[in-house]
Write a protein that holds these residues in place. Structure first.
Motif, PDB file in Angstrom:
ATOM      1  N   ALA A   1      26.945  48.505  52.384  1.00 20.28           N
ATOM      2  CA  ALA A   1      27.791  49.457  53.051  1.00 20.28           C
ATOM      3  C   ALA A   1      29.237  49.812  52.353  1.00 20.28           C
ATOM      4  CB  ALA A   1      28.419  48.450  54.225  1.00 20.28           C
ATOM      5  N   ALA A   2      29.409  49.001  51.186  1.00 19.51           N
ATOM      6  CA  ALA A   2      30.709  49.274  50.342  1.00 19.51           C
ATOM      7  C   ALA A   2      30.060  49.420  48.777  1.00 19.51           C
ATOM      8  CB  ALA A   2      31.780  48.507  50.772  1.00 19.51           C
ATOM      9  N   THR A   3      31.156  49.917  48.143  1.00 18.78           N
ATOM     10  CA  THR A   3      31.048  49.835  46.509  1.00 18.78           C
ATOM     11  C   THR A   3      32.063  49.063  46.097  1.00 18.78           C
ATOM     12  OG1 THR A   3      29.759  51.644  46.256  1.00 18.78           O
ATOM     13  CG2 THR A   3      30.614  51.152  44.586  1.00 18.78           C
ATOM     14  N   ALA A   4      31.891  48.006  45.200  1.00 20.49           N
ATOM     15  CA  ALA A   4      33.126  47.231  44.636  1.00 20.49           C
ATOM     16  C   ALA A   4      32.989  47.187  43.188  1.00 20.49           C
ATOM     17  CB  ALA A   4      32.818  45.874  45.350  1.00 20.49           C
ATOM     18  N   PHE A   5      33.855  46.594  42.306  1.00 23.46           N
ATOM     19  CA  PHE A   5      33.829  46.265  41.006  1.00 23.46           C
ATOM     20  C   PHE A   5      33.051  44.801  40.785  1.00 23.46           C
ATOM     21  CE2 PHE A   5      37.892  48.812  41.095  1.00 23.46           C
ATOM     22  CZ  PHE A   5      37.399  49.809  40.151  1.00 23.46           C
ATOM     23  N   VAL A   6      31.980  44.783  40.048  1.00 20.97           N
ATOM     24  CA  VAL A   6      31.183  43.659  39.705  1.00 20.97           C
ATOM     25  C   VAL A   6      31.269  43.238  38.346  1.00 20.97           C
ATOM     26  CG1 VAL A   6      29.792  44.115  41.702  1.00 20.97           C
ATOM     27  CG2 VAL A   6      28.995  45.131  39.562  1.00 20.97           C
ATOM     28  N   GLY A   7      31.845  44.312  37.396  1.00 21.86           N
ATOM     29  CA  GLY A   7      31.794  43.796  35.930  1.00 21.86           C
ATOM     30  C   GLY A   7      32.907  44.621  35.083  1.00 21.86           C
ATOM     31  N   VAL A   8      33.314  43.645  34.194  1.00 16.74           N
ATOM     32  CA  VAL A   8      34.475  44.352  33.448  1.00 16.74           C
ATOM     33  C   VAL A   8      34.023  43.891  31.774  1.00 16.74           C
ATOM     34  CG1 VAL A   8      36.905  44.299  32.792  1.00 16.74           C
ATOM     35  CG2 VAL A   8      36.274  43.945  34.957  1.00 16.74           C
TER      36      VAL A   8
END
Length: 766
Positions: A646-653
């Motif tokens: 349902a959403a997109t988020a930061f998962v890695g840097v």
């Protein structure tokens, strides 16, 4: 009945066809392929299967007897004579093995028992370690060149002879004694296990007994100490005071999840044997339950000389030695010796070996008795006066400098709060005294005072680039800044840190949280007499010397630069010292730029345009590739659908910056609810809630410094440029914070300017 030859041949072929199955133990169209019967585990309990051509054989593993095909039975090594126990040990039979337990009055390992070296603690007082105790004897302790009437016992194996709180004594390496500024005696100074689950936590019990010649000369321990010293010096010794401190530390686990390593070793060794894994894990649990170390320090003096006696008792580690797990050797890094805060007087010769913590008790001490070492607590430098030592140091320091006047440092943060929040500055000292709090920081980047020229230069192109300027630098200047704040202005939360056993990095992280929302506070100390920070100088022999930026803390140059202010302060010659190493100021300090991204990646430009990024993708948040003379900077982020898509988020840097050959990446691990850290060469460095959380110091990778302030955050600081990235794990995404010195350059990327104009680029969602 008469059969012709054709019928006989036909019947023979038919019989062969009917009986065409291979013999037992073989398979294949030609019956020449061996069957590995061991795959079906045909042997009995504790039976080891060995495949043979066309068959197999079963044998009982060591510690068991029988034919192997049936269940094997335990061998009682204590009755069979197979046990190799010392005559002063009792044998205990265990399933599959045995144990030797030294009798009362003896200590040692599985096969050798030595007479006990620890003095009895029956008259000792149990101490809440990390407390400061005033010595009531009236006779001060003499540690090197320093006298003291107080002492404090640290739970990690040291005695401090100052009012300095013990949490500031943070073990970093076997050379940590060189970093101390006050007198310490350390029989076994080890890194404690902190921030681990309760079942793995080290628990320390400590006792002390303080004796003096007026009241206790008839006690057995007094007479024993007198005898030990007299045997060492071969002459009469009449003590004035005796301090005996004894530690017993339960160590159910070692660094880097040793419990798991023991279980892994079991599975790796004989995992195909029925019952082996459970048996071996029982042995691991037994070792874990019994694991403890015990040692003792005796500090005594007469009218002119002072001595320490280090006694070592049982050292039982939570590992099984026969599993041959090599990577546990360094996990009990320890330092042993003493310092008066000006110089390290003596170290035990085994304190730097990787494997000595296994059995330091078996190392013959200077007294010739295993497990006992006697040290004279006098400085190596006592033959010269403090003023002579300081003058010699200044003369040698000036001889190396070809720049006049001596280059100073002017980039200290303005105040205490700014220094705490600026990640380019690394803390190295913290003390509470006289109604104030003092803290010192070292800049992790360096200024160049003099460069290699002509044929001595590296040939790096372009010469004016940041990289080439550093590669060609001969004389480097590092900034040290010290700050003071009154206890009243600090507030109760910061004052409470003075009573806690926290390492310097943990203190800095706690103070960041406390001071973040405060106004400016605390002042830079500007006078040597007030405890200011002074410039540190480093010199390179060649422009081709690589990776210089992280080696100085353990180098002879660093130790010399640390020794100079100590000895000149003791001599009252800080004015002369300041001419060789100027006091640092804030004249040229520039605060870093900073901001953060979080959650669903929506960004807006300075010209009021909005952008949204959805789905699996990777982006450049910041890059300096458009600016060839700038330090390397590449900060990437990865997004992915979360919450069922349902959403997109930061998962890695991922970060690559400065002169580093490697990049560091931080990836959200949903299955373990953790942050995994990797280097670009494929290595897993650890996890924020696992291996990295167990370390009391920052982890280093090239010039990156990895700090874990809490169980959901990691700070990545590039010490070659001062760039820092903070990654925090939130409910279903990552929060990414950035702090950097733009130095007049505009990085591009989603978080940077796309051009030189403010109107043409993105801005941070701050």
């Amino acid at each position: 009945m008469k059969l012709d030859s054709k019928k006989i041949c036909f019947l023979l072929l038919a019989w062969i066809g009917i009986s065409g199955a291979c013999d037992p133990g073989w398979t294949g169209s030609d019956c020449k392929t061996d069957v590995n019967e061991c795959d079906s585990k045909p042997c009995g309990l504790y039976g080891n299967c060995t495949n043979t051509p066309g068959s197999y054989k079963c044998t009982c593993i060591d510690g068991f007897q029988g034919n192997g095909r049936d269940d094997c039975t335990d061998v009682n090594e204590c009755l069979s004579g197979a046990a190799k126990c010392d005559s002063n040990a009792d044998c205990t039979n265990l399933i599959g093995t045995y144990d030797c337990v030294c009798k009362s009055g003896y200590y040692g390992n599985r096969s050798v028992c030595y007479p006990e070296t620890l003095l009895p603690t029956s008259s000792a007082t149990k101490i809440p370690y990390d407390d400061i105790v005033n010595a009531p004897s009236g006779v001060p302790f003499l540690i090197g060149d320093v006298e003291s009437s107080v002492f404090g016992v640290g739970g990690n194996g040291l005695i401090s002879f100052s009012n300095k709180t013990l949490f500031s004594y943070e073990f970093r390496s076997p050379r940590s004694l060189y970093q101390l500024t006050s007198p310490v005696v350390a029989p076994y100074w080890v890194r404690e296990m902190v921030d681990v689950r309760d079942s793995d936590r080290w628990t320390t019990q400590a006792w002390y007994e303080l004796l003096n010649s007026n009241s206790h000369s008839a006690r057995a321990n007094w007479r024993a100490v007198k005898q030990i010293i007299e045997q060492e010096i071969r002459s009469e010794f009449n003590p004035l005071t005796v301090l005996i401190v004894t530690w017993r530390i339960r160590i159910p686990t070692l660094m880097y999840m040793m419990e798991v390593n023991c279980y892994y070793g079991c599975s790796y060794k004989q995992s195909d044997v029925k019952g082996w894994n459970n048996l071996c894990k029982d042995w691991c649990d037994r070792a874990r339950a019994k694991a403890s170390i015990e040692f003792q320090a005796v500090v005594t003096r007469n009218r002119t000389h002072s001595y320490a006696v280090f006694n070592y008792g049982n050292f039982q580690l939570p590992v099984l030695r026969f599993l041959n797990i090599p990577y546990h050797m360094g996990n009990l890094y320890a330092a042993a010796g003493f310092t008066d805060g000006l110089s390290v007087g003596q170290e035990l010769p085994f304190s730097r070996r990787y494997n000595w913590p296994e059995q330091p008790n078996l190392s013959p001490g200077s007294s010739g008795r295993p497990g006992r070492h006697v040290l004279q607590l006098s400085s190596w430098y006592r033959q010269t006066s403090d003023s002579s030592k300081c003058s010699s140091w200044i003369a040698a320091a000036r001889a190396k400098v070809s720049v006049s006047p001596s280059p100073g440092c002017s980039d200290c943060p303005f105040d205490f709060r700014t220094a705490v929040l600026d990640r380019r500055y690394s803390p190295y000292e913290f003390e509470c005294s006289g109604g104030s709090i003092r803290m010192c920081f070292r800049n992790t980047t360096y200024q160049c005072a003099q460069s290699f020229t002509g044929s001595s230069a590296s040939g790096c192109k372009p010469e004016n680039s940041w990289r080439c300027k550093l590669e060609n630098c001969r004389h480097l200047v590092s900034t040290r800044c010290c700050y003071r704040m009154s206890s009243a202005a600090a507030g109760s939360e910061i004052r409470e840190l003075c009573n806690k056993n926290y390492g310097i990095w943990s203190i800095r992280n706690i103070m960041r949280r406390i001071m973040f929302d405060r106004a400016t506070g605390g002042h830079l100390i500007s006078s040597s007499s007030g405890g200011a920070g002074h410039a540190m100088y480093f010199f390179r022999d060649s422009a081709n010397e690589t990776r210089w930026w992280w080696r100085f803390e353990q180098s002879p140059q660093y130790l010399s630069e640390s020794y100079g202010p100590k000895i000149c302060s003791a001599a009252g010659m800080m004015t002369a010292f300041s001419r060789a190493r100027p006091v640092c100021t804030s004249r040229s300090y520039k605060p870093p730029e900073g901001g953060f991204n979080r959650g669903d990646p929506h960004l807006s430009t300075l010209s009021n345009r909005s952008y949204t990024f959805n789905g699996h993708c990777e982006y450049h948040l910041l890059t300096s590739e458009r600016w060839p003379n700038s330090p390397t900077l590449r900060l990437q982020a990865r997004t992915a659908p979360v919450s069922g898509g349902a959403a997109t988020a930061f998962v890695g840097v991922a970060l690559k910056s400065g002169l580093n050959e490697l990049a560091v990446s931080v990836i959200r691990n949903e299955s373990s609810d953790d942050l995994d850290v990797f280097s670009s060469d494929g290595r897993r460095i650890g996890s924020v809630r696992g291996e990295l959380a167990a370390l009391s110091n920052a982890t280093r990778l090239d010039s990156y410094r990895l700090e874990v302030p809490d169980n959901s955050t990691i700070d990545i600081v590039d010490e070659s440029t001062g760039v820092s990235v903070t990654v925090t794990m939130e409910t279903s995404s990552l929060r990414v914070g950035v702090q950097l010195d733009l130095s007049g350059k505009y990085p591009s990327g989603l978080d940077g300017l796309l051009g030189n104009s403010d109107a043409s680029g993105f801005k941070l969602r701050n």
